[in-house]
Design a protein around this motif. Sequence first.
Motif, PDB file in Angstrom:
ATOM      1  N   THR A  96       0.817  -1.219   0.000  1.00 39.83           N
ATOM      2  CA  THR A  96       0.000   0.000   0.000  1.00 39.83           C
ATOM      3  C   THR A  96       0.848   1.265   0.000  1.00 39.83           C
ATOM      4  OG1 THR A  96      -0.186  -0.136   2.420  1.00 39.83           O
ATOM      5  CG2 THR A  96      -1.958  -1.116   1.117  1.00 39.83           C
ATOM      6  N   LEU A 115      -4.584  -6.750  -7.198  1.00 39.42           N
ATOM      7  CA  LEU A 115      -5.965  -6.388  -7.489  1.00 39.42           C
ATOM      8  C   LEU A 115      -6.446  -6.999  -8.810  1.00 39.42           C
ATOM      9  CD1 LEU A 115      -5.880  -2.661  -6.345  1.00 39.42           C
ATOM     10  CD2 LEU A 115      -7.200  -4.518  -5.285  1.00 39.42           C
ATOM     11  N   CYS A 155     -17.014  -1.074  -3.981  1.00 41.84           N
ATOM     12  CA  CYS A 155     -15.754  -1.799  -3.756  1.00 41.84           C
ATOM     13  C   CYS A 155     -15.061  -2.100  -5.078  1.00 41.84           C
ATOM     14  CB  CYS A 155     -16.018  -3.109  -3.016  1.00 41.84           C
ATOM     15  SG  CYS A 155     -16.615  -2.945  -1.319  1.00 41.84           S
ATOM     16  N   LEU A 158     -13.332   0.854  -6.853  1.00 42.84           N
ATOM     17  CA  LEU A 158     -12.011   1.207  -6.332  1.00 42.84           C
ATOM     18  C   LEU A 158     -10.976   0.172  -6.763  1.00 42.84           C
ATOM     19  CD1 LEU A 158     -10.208   3.008  -4.590  1.00 42.84           C
ATOM     20  CD2 LEU A 158     -10.783   1.563  -2.630  1.00 42.84           C
ATOM     21  N   PHE A 159     -11.324  -1.109  -6.656  1.00 46.29           N
ATOM     22  CA  PHE A 159     -10.384  -2.153  -7.063  1.00 46.29           C
ATOM     23  C   PHE A 159      -9.979  -1.971  -8.528  1.00 46.29           C
ATOM     24  CE2 PHE A 159     -12.764  -5.212  -3.972  1.00 46.29           C
ATOM     25  CZ  PHE A 159     -12.263  -4.502  -2.888  1.00 46.29           C
ATOM     26  N   LEU A 162      -7.645   1.167  -9.116  1.00 49.94           N
ATOM     27  CA  LEU A 162      -6.268   0.993  -8.661  1.00 49.94           C
ATOM     28  C   LEU A 162      -5.550  -0.130  -9.402  1.00 49.94           C
ATOM     29  CD1 LEU A 162      -6.640   1.474  -4.787  1.00 49.94           C
ATOM     30  CD2 LEU A 162      -6.020   3.159  -6.535  1.00 49.94           C
ATOM     31  N   ILE A 188      -5.566   4.880  -2.339  1.00 55.15           N
ATOM     32  CA  ILE A 188      -4.700   3.755  -1.950  1.00 55.15           C
ATOM     33  C   ILE A 188      -4.805   3.512  -0.446  1.00 55.15           C
ATOM     34  CG2 ILE A 188      -2.315   2.945  -1.808  1.00 55.15           C
ATOM     35  CD1 ILE A 188      -1.769   4.548  -4.387  1.00 55.15           C
ATOM     36  N   LEU A 191      -7.901   1.605   0.618  1.00 54.73           N
ATOM     37  CA  LEU A 191      -8.079   0.241   0.136  1.00 54.73           C
ATOM     38  C   LEU A 191      -8.273  -0.792   1.244  1.00 54.73           C
ATOM     39  CD1 LEU A 191      -8.212  -1.742  -2.199  1.00 54.73           C
ATOM     40  CD2 LEU A 191      -5.705  -1.810  -2.219  1.00 54.73           C
TER      41      LEU A 191
END
Length: 220
Positions: A96, A115, A155, A158-159, A162, A188, A191
């Motif tokens: 991260t 991811l 969710c 965002l996955f 990134l 980040i 996450l």
Amino acid sequence: MVKSGFPITMIRDIVSLPTMRTVLPSYYQVDGMIFAVASSPEIPMPEQWMPWLIQSSDGKLVDKDVDKLADGLMNGLRAHLDFMRQEKSPLPNELTVAEDTGDFSRPSTALESWLTGLLHVHKLLEPVWESAWQQFEKKHADTSSEAPEARLARCLKLFSTLANVDLALSYRNQKQAAQLKSNMLLLIRQLPSVLADYTKLSGELAGALPNQFETFTKTR
């Protein structure tokens, strides 16, 4: 180097073996894939999900290699389930930490791979999630809380962002792209909490399957 104590450590140990390198993706991607399996509302049987991890049929594995791989992957699954039970993030701090490109901070290549693995397996398990939604809605028809679909969509957004920042930027106009770049570090950092909500949502949907953890953690 990833510190010991995380599920990815045992995944790394098995994936890094010379006989496995030509058969499996990077251990970051494999660990993300196994996390997605562990996070499924209904965990598939090993004979279903283990072949998903094989990226090449060119590699030759003898029986002892297959057994070693299966044991290593199952140990990784148990480790992820244990982390979920303890409500611990599966991501070591190293994953991260953002990379400074000079223009903006972005996810590391390792995190993108992790991811990518998660999203690949989630897509394969979409029918399981859909079935779980339907069962959940029958039992909670009058609930006023946020719909599972909305939480899951947040969710996955965002996955996906990134996992492939360049693609996410290409879908935005200049102003939107600049805003995404300025928020990247914050995304980040968010996450781990979003991963926690992803697994929490799965647990809520899997309310009719209370013995899954015991089944897989006791398997030898």
